[in-house]
Design an enzyme around this catalytic site. Structure first.
Site, PDB file in Angstrom:
ATOM      1  CD  GLN A   1      33.765  34.043  35.231  1.00 31.19           C
ATOM      2  OE1 GLN A   1      34.101  33.848  34.078  1.00 31.19           O
ATOM      3  NE2 GLN A   1      32.787  34.865  35.569  1.00 31.19           N
TER       4      GLN A   1
ATOM      5  CD  GLU B   1      51.759  31.219  38.497  1.00 33.66           C
ATOM      6  OE1 GLU B   1      52.675  32.033  38.273  1.00 33.66           O
ATOM      7  OE2 GLU B   1      51.020  30.781  37.608  1.00 33.66           O
TER       8      GLU B   1
ATOM      9  CE1 TYR C   1      43.600  15.600  41.500  1.00 35.77           C
ATOM     10  CE2 TYR C   1      42.887  15.644  43.776  1.00 35.77           C
ATOM     11  CZ  TYR C   1      43.862  15.850  42.829  1.00 35.77           C
ATOM     12  OH  TYR C   1      45.085  16.315  43.210  1.00 35.77           O
TER      13      TYR C   1
ATOM     14  CB  THR D   1      40.121  43.743  36.934  1.00 36.66           C
ATOM     15  OG1 THR D   1      38.755  44.009  36.622  1.00 36.66           O
ATOM     16  CG2 THR D   1      40.711  44.892  37.728  1.00 36.66           C
ATOM     17  CE1 TYR D   2      44.780  42.081  40.970  1.00 35.80           C
ATOM     18  CE2 TYR D   2      42.801  40.751  41.011  1.00 35.80           C
ATOM     19  CZ  TYR D   2      43.698  41.575  41.651  1.00 35.80           C
ATOM     20  OH  TYR D   2      43.512  41.891  42.972  1.00 35.80           O
ATOM     21  CB  ALA D   3      44.094  39.827  32.140  1.00 40.77           C
ATOM     22  NE  ARG D   4      40.068  44.491  30.785  1.00 40.39           N
ATOM     23  CZ  ARG D   4      39.214  44.928  29.871  1.00 40.39           C
ATOM     24  NH1 ARG D   4      39.336  46.155  29.386  1.00 40.39           N
ATOM     25  NH2 ARG D   4      38.274  44.152  29.419  1.00 40.39           N
TER      26      ARG D   4
ATOM     27  CE  LYS E   1      37.148  39.746  38.876  1.00 42.24           C
ATOM     28  NZ  LYS E   1      35.723  39.554  38.620  1.00 42.24           N
TER      29      LYS E   1
END
Length: 187
Positions: A155, A136, A169, A112-115, A110
């Protein structure tokens, strides 16, 4: 996809693809604002549970995916996990997924975290994979960074094929099939 993406996600969730499932986008909770989770325009924002494994070098172990040393992690349970600078943590999704045999799912971080310099590793959920997703989180900053349990952290994007894949799988006996909780690397 021939139908609106958010409607497709709701239809798939009704068939057990995502449990628990939030049909809307949640932005507020009883205790105030939260990082959003639930159905979005073209995907689904997942939450992480309150159980974390934080990487530590206290035992001077070598990180080896073929012979992983569990002493490389410290277990943390709580509403917030603080990741040390230039380190990472593992968590699992609150949601349990059952991916249909004609769908490939990609997990993205997301913004928000990447920023904040917190990166979620991009991973696929292959056709007929099921389980809680182990996520992770890398803290790429020189400062401690927080991850919040039971709030949006990543996401999921869903790609539906008009045909079934030859080998799913589940069909090939994937080693992470049916995982629950944070699952460490398996050789």
């Amino acid at each position: 996809m021939s139908i609106k993406a958010d409607r497709w996600i709701r239809e798939q969730a009704a068939n057990g693809m995502i449990e628990p499932f939030e049909p809307g986008q949640v932005r507020e909770a009883q205790n105030g604002k939260v990082i959003s989770y639930g159905t979005s325009s073209y995907g689904y924002d997942v939450r992480c549970s309150n159980e974390f494994k934080v990487f530590t070098n206290i035992n001077s172990a070598t990180v080896d995916p073929k012979a992983f040393d569990e002493r490389s992690f410290v277990d943390v349970v709580g509403d917030v996990c603080t990741i040390p600078p230039n380190s990472f943590a593992l968590a699992s999704t609150v949601e349990y997924f059952r991916i249909p045999s004609n769908v490939l799912t990609i997990c993205l971080g997301k913004s928000t975290y990447a920023r904040c310099g917190i990166i979620v590793n991009v991973t696929p959920l292959e056709p007929e994979w099921e389980g809680h997703v182990t996520l992770e989180f890398s803290n790429t900053t020189s400062l401690p960074a927080k991850i919040y349990a039971n709030e949006g952290v990543a996401q999921m994007l869903f790609f539906e094929s008009d045909e079934q894949c030859e080998t799913t799988y589940k069909g090939r006996g994937g080693k992470y099939q049916g995982q629950t909780g944070v699952t460490l690397p398996k050789a």
